[in-house]
Design a protein around this motif. Structure first.
Motif, PDB file in Angstrom:
ATOM      1  N   VAL A 144       0.862  -1.185   0.000  1.00  0.00           N
ATOM      2  CA  VAL A 144       0.000   0.000   0.000  1.00  0.00           C
ATOM      3  C   VAL A 144       0.898   1.235   0.000  1.00  0.00           C
ATOM      4  O   VAL A 144       1.936   1.267   0.669  1.00  0.00           O
ATOM      5  CB  VAL A 144      -0.908   0.017   1.242  1.00  0.00           C
ATOM      6  N   ASP A 145       0.510   2.275  -0.750  1.00  0.00           N
ATOM      7  CA  ASP A 145       1.208   3.555  -0.686  1.00  0.00           C
ATOM      8  C   ASP A 145       1.169   4.034   0.763  1.00  0.00           C
ATOM      9  O   ASP A 145       0.084   4.204   1.338  1.00  0.00           O
ATOM     10  CB  ASP A 145       0.504   4.568  -1.592  1.00  0.00           C
ATOM     11  N   PRO A 146       2.327   4.254   1.406  1.00  0.00           N
ATOM     12  CA  PRO A 146       2.311   4.625   2.830  1.00  0.00           C
ATOM     13  C   PRO A 146       1.564   5.921   3.105  1.00  0.00           C
ATOM     14  O   PRO A 146       1.063   6.117   4.218  1.00  0.00           O
ATOM     15  CB  PRO A 146       3.799   4.745   3.178  1.00  0.00           C
ATOM     16  N   HIS A 147       1.462   6.801   2.118  1.00  0.00           N
ATOM     17  CA  HIS A 147       0.699   8.026   2.324  1.00  0.00           C
ATOM     18  C   HIS A 147      -0.771   7.735   2.641  1.00  0.00           C
ATOM     19  O   HIS A 147      -1.441   8.529   3.324  1.00  0.00           O
ATOM     20  CB  HIS A 147       0.774   8.921   1.079  1.00  0.00           C
ATOM     21  N   ASP A 148      -1.287   6.602   2.144  1.00  0.00           N
ATOM     22  CA  ASP A 148      -2.710   6.289   2.271  1.00  0.00           C
ATOM     23  C   ASP A 148      -3.045   5.458   3.501  1.00  0.00           C
ATOM     24  O   ASP A 148      -4.217   5.167   3.751  1.00  0.00           O
ATOM     25  CB  ASP A 148      -3.204   5.566   1.018  1.00  0.00           C
ATOM     26  N   LEU A 149      -2.038   5.068   4.273  1.00  0.00           N
ATOM     27  CA  LEU A 149      -2.300   4.350   5.516  1.00  0.00           C
ATOM     28  C   LEU A 149      -2.863   5.313   6.554  1.00  0.00           C
ATOM     29  O   LEU A 149      -2.486   6.488   6.612  1.00  0.00           O
ATOM     30  CB  LEU A 149      -1.016   3.714   6.041  1.00  0.00           C
ATOM     31  N   VAL A 150      -3.765   4.807   7.391  1.00  0.00           N
ATOM     32  CA  VAL A 150      -4.370   5.620   8.440  1.00  0.00           C
ATOM     33  C   VAL A 150      -3.738   5.233   9.777  1.00  0.00           C
ATOM     34  O   VAL A 150      -3.766   4.057  10.178  1.00  0.00           O
ATOM     35  CB  VAL A 150      -5.897   5.436   8.482  1.00  0.00           C
ATOM     36  N   LEU A 151      -3.159   6.219  10.447  1.00  0.00           N
ATOM     37  CA  LEU A 151      -2.437   6.030  11.702  1.00  0.00           C
ATOM     38  C   LEU A 151      -3.349   6.353  12.877  1.00  0.00           C
ATOM     39  O   LEU A 151      -4.023   7.388  12.895  1.00  0.00           O
ATOM     40  CB  LEU A 151      -1.220   6.960  11.730  1.00  0.00           C
ATOM     41  N   ARG A 152      -3.354   5.456  13.857  1.00  0.00           N
ATOM     42  CA  ARG A 152      -4.093   5.698  15.096  1.00  0.00           C
ATOM     43  C   ARG A 152      -3.150   5.518  16.275  1.00  0.00           C
ATOM     44  O   ARG A 152      -2.452   4.502  16.384  1.00  0.00           O
ATOM     45  CB  ARG A 152      -5.282   4.734  15.222  1.00  0.00           C
ATOM     46  N   VAL A 153      -3.132   6.532  17.151  1.00  0.00           N
ATOM     47  CA  VAL A 153      -2.309   6.521  18.366  1.00  0.00           C
ATOM     48  C   VAL A 153      -3.212   6.919  19.533  1.00  0.00           C
ATOM     49  O   VAL A 153      -3.640   8.065  19.621  1.00  0.00           O
ATOM     50  CB  VAL A 153      -1.127   7.505  18.249  1.00  0.00           C
ATOM     51  N   PRO A 154      -3.527   5.993  20.453  1.00  0.00           N
ATOM     52  CA  PRO A 154      -4.487   6.294  21.528  1.00  0.00           C
ATOM     53  C   PRO A 154      -3.843   7.026  22.705  1.00  0.00           C
ATOM     54  O   PRO A 154      -3.741   6.500  23.819  1.00  0.00           O
ATOM     55  CB  PRO A 154      -4.983   4.908  21.929  1.00  0.00           C
TER      56      PRO A 154
ATOM     57  N   ASP B 105      -6.322  -1.191  26.593  1.00  0.00           N
ATOM     58  CA  ASP B 105      -7.498  -2.031  26.456  1.00  0.00           C
ATOM     59  C   ASP B 105      -7.668  -2.888  27.708  1.00  0.00           C
ATOM     60  O   ASP B 105      -6.829  -2.876  28.620  1.00  0.00           O
ATOM     61  CB  ASP B 105      -7.385  -2.905  25.205  1.00  0.00           C
ATOM     62  N   THR B 106      -8.742  -3.656  27.773  1.00  0.00           N
ATOM     63  CA  THR B 106      -9.044  -4.428  28.981  1.00  0.00           C
ATOM     64  C   THR B 106      -7.976  -5.468  29.297  1.00  0.00           C
ATOM     65  O   THR B 106      -7.860  -5.903  30.448  1.00  0.00           O
ATOM     66  CB  THR B 106     -10.412  -5.119  28.842  1.00  0.00           C
ATOM     67  N   ASP B 107      -7.182  -5.871  28.302  1.00  0.00           N
ATOM     68  CA  ASP B 107      -6.104  -6.830  28.544  1.00  0.00           C
ATOM     69  C   ASP B 107      -4.810  -6.160  28.987  1.00  0.00           C
ATOM     70  O   ASP B 107      -3.784  -6.821  29.138  1.00  0.00           O
ATOM     71  CB  ASP B 107      -5.855  -7.699  27.313  1.00  0.00           C
ATOM     72  N   GLY B 108      -4.839  -4.842  29.188  1.00  0.00           N
ATOM     73  CA  GLY B 108      -3.668  -4.118  29.666  1.00  0.00           C
ATOM     74  C   GLY B 108      -2.737  -3.633  28.588  1.00  0.00           C
ATOM     75  O   GLY B 108      -1.721  -2.995  28.885  1.00  0.00           O
ATOM     76  N   ARG B 109      -3.080  -3.883  27.333  1.00  0.00           N
ATOM     77  CA  ARG B 109      -2.209  -3.486  26.233  1.00  0.00           C
ATOM     78  C   ARG B 109      -2.664  -2.170  25.605  1.00  0.00           C
ATOM     79  O   ARG B 109      -3.854  -1.907  25.499  1.00  0.00           O
ATOM     80  CB  ARG B 109      -2.177  -4.567  25.153  1.00  0.00           C
ATOM     81  N   VAL B 110      -1.674  -1.369  25.191  1.00  0.00           N
ATOM     82  CA  VAL B 110      -1.917  -0.209  24.338  1.00  0.00           C
ATOM     83  C   VAL B 110      -1.778  -0.668  22.901  1.00  0.00           C
ATOM     84  O   VAL B 110      -0.829  -1.394  22.566  1.00  0.00           O
ATOM     85  CB  VAL B 110      -0.898   0.912  24.621  1.00  0.00           C
ATOM     86  N   ARG B 111      -2.690  -0.231  22.035  1.00  0.00           N
ATOM     87  CA  ARG B 111      -2.642  -0.647  20.632  1.00  0.00           C
ATOM     88  C   ARG B 111      -2.614   0.565  19.709  1.00  0.00           C
ATOM     89  O   ARG B 111      -3.538   1.375  19.713  1.00  0.00           O
ATOM     90  CB  ARG B 111      -3.831  -1.550  20.296  1.00  0.00           C
TER      91      ARG B 111
ATOM     92  N   ILE C  61       3.740  -7.090  17.189  1.00  0.00           N
ATOM     93  CA  ILE C  61       3.114  -6.577  15.974  1.00  0.00           C
ATOM     94  C   ILE C  61       2.204  -7.677  15.437  1.00  0.00           C
ATOM     95  O   ILE C  61       2.600  -8.845  15.378  1.00  0.00           O
ATOM     96  CB  ILE C  61       4.175  -6.205  14.923  1.00  0.00           C
ATOM     97  N   ALA C  62       0.987  -7.304  15.029  1.00  0.00           N
ATOM     98  CA  ALA C  62       0.018  -8.282  14.510  1.00  0.00           C
ATOM     99  C   ALA C  62      -0.732  -7.688  13.340  1.00  0.00           C
ATOM    100  O   ALA C  62      -1.055  -6.495  13.313  1.00  0.00           O
ATOM    101  CB  ALA C  62      -0.952  -8.701  15.610  1.00  0.00           C
ATOM    102  N   LEU C  63      -1.042  -8.542  12.367  1.00  0.00           N
ATOM    103  CA  LEU C  63      -1.836  -8.155  11.194  1.00  0.00           C
ATOM    104  C   LEU C  63      -3.234  -8.754  11.318  1.00  0.00           C
ATOM    105  O   LEU C  63      -3.395  -9.917  11.668  1.00  0.00           O
ATOM    106  CB  LEU C  63      -1.191  -8.666   9.911  1.00  0.00           C
TER     107      LEU C  63
END
Length: 298
Positions: free
Chosen positions: A165-175, A219-225, A295-297
């Protein structure tokens, strides 16, 4: 088969259609693929690691101002490793060749921080990379072999992508709720509220970031995603477990082979933490600290 390069021996791991490659120097995650699609931005095998890609940053991530810090009342002066900005940068093992053991799907890398200029502590470190059906899981352990309590922090520096995928078109989420404000030497001077758009998701091509964040939502499992999402809905998630209370996000336009690359860097402490004390943990003699990320897909 493993091979030699400027980053030392390259360790190849596989589980089904998931493959990973770990560089001996810096214990760097230099490649991760699922079904032939890159989840880590690749770089040529015949060149040194660019932009600290995938490297383990210990006993501090990011920068220490002027290399000087107060060690519980004792003034310390680290070697300056970022001369342009007069900082000590990214710890003491960035250019170390780790000792390696491995199976087909797991690699264990070990290195020791020895007492040296500005850091008089003996710290055993280990990083385990285990390939999983949906990506990779990483475990770090730090053990203090000094006679006194040792201040430590840890980070890592993966460049995450969805390679077809063109990296410009990826959507980044940082909580994140809070961002660090920095000066022209990339050192914190304060904090501000993080943009709500980052929590909802922003197109990578529309932002320019080299920013540290904290007050991360778990999240409820203690992980930041954190995540990058492709237009077709595929999502690569970088998760960070307990102890990783900070993250640095960096969009690079000088990464080899791509017009844009995104580093999502889990950290236990922010920049200049040896001076602020934020996130620094003092390990007692023979105490061990264990940390997890992956890292997970999906």
């Amino acid at each position: 088969m493993n091979s030699a390069s400027p980053t030392g021996t390259q360790i190849d791991l596989r589980l089904g259609d998931v493959t990973a490659q770990i560089a001996q120097v810096g214990a760097s995650l230099r490649a991760l693929q699922i079904g032939g699609v890159d989840l880590i931005s690749p770089y040529p095998l015949d060149r040194p690691t660019p932009s600290c890609s995938g490297v383990v940053l210990v006993p501090w991530p990011n920068r220490v101002r002027d290399g000087r810090w107060d060690d519980d009342g004792t003034a310390r002066a680290l070697a300056i490793t970022e001369p342009k900005l007069n900082n000590a940068s990214h710890g003491l093992l960035r250019f170390t060749a780790y000792e390696i053991s491995q199976t087909a799907s797991e690699a264990v890398l070990r290195a020791t921080i020895v007492p040296q200029t500005g850091y008089p502590y003996l710290i055993e470190t280990e990083v385990v990379y285990a390939v999983a059906p949906d990506g990779i899981e990483v475990t770090h352990t730090l053990t203090n072999r000094s006679d006194s309590a040792a201040p430590v922090a840890l980070g890592t520096h993966p460049f995450v992508t969805i390679g077809d995928v063109d990296p410009h078109d990826l959507v980044l989420r940082v909580p994140a709720q809070t961002a660090f404000v920095t000066d022209d030497r990339m050192l914190p001077t304060g904090t501000r509220p993080a943009e709500a758009a980052l929590r909802d998701g922003v197109r990578v091509g529309d932002v320019s970031l080299d920013t540290g964040f904290t007050d991360l939502t778990r999240d409820t499992d203690g992980r930041v995603r954190h995540s990058l999402t492709a237009p077709d809905g595929r999502r690569v998630t970088l998760w960070q477990g307990e102890g990783f209370d900070y993250v640095q996000v960096y969009t690079a336009t000088n990464y080899p082979g791509t017009p844009l690359a995104v580093a999502i860097e889990p950290m236990t402490a922010p920049a200049d933490a040896f001076n602020s004390g934020l996130g620094i943990r003092r390990l007692a003699p023979d105490e061990t600290w264990t940390l997890h990320w992956g890292i997970a897909l999906s």
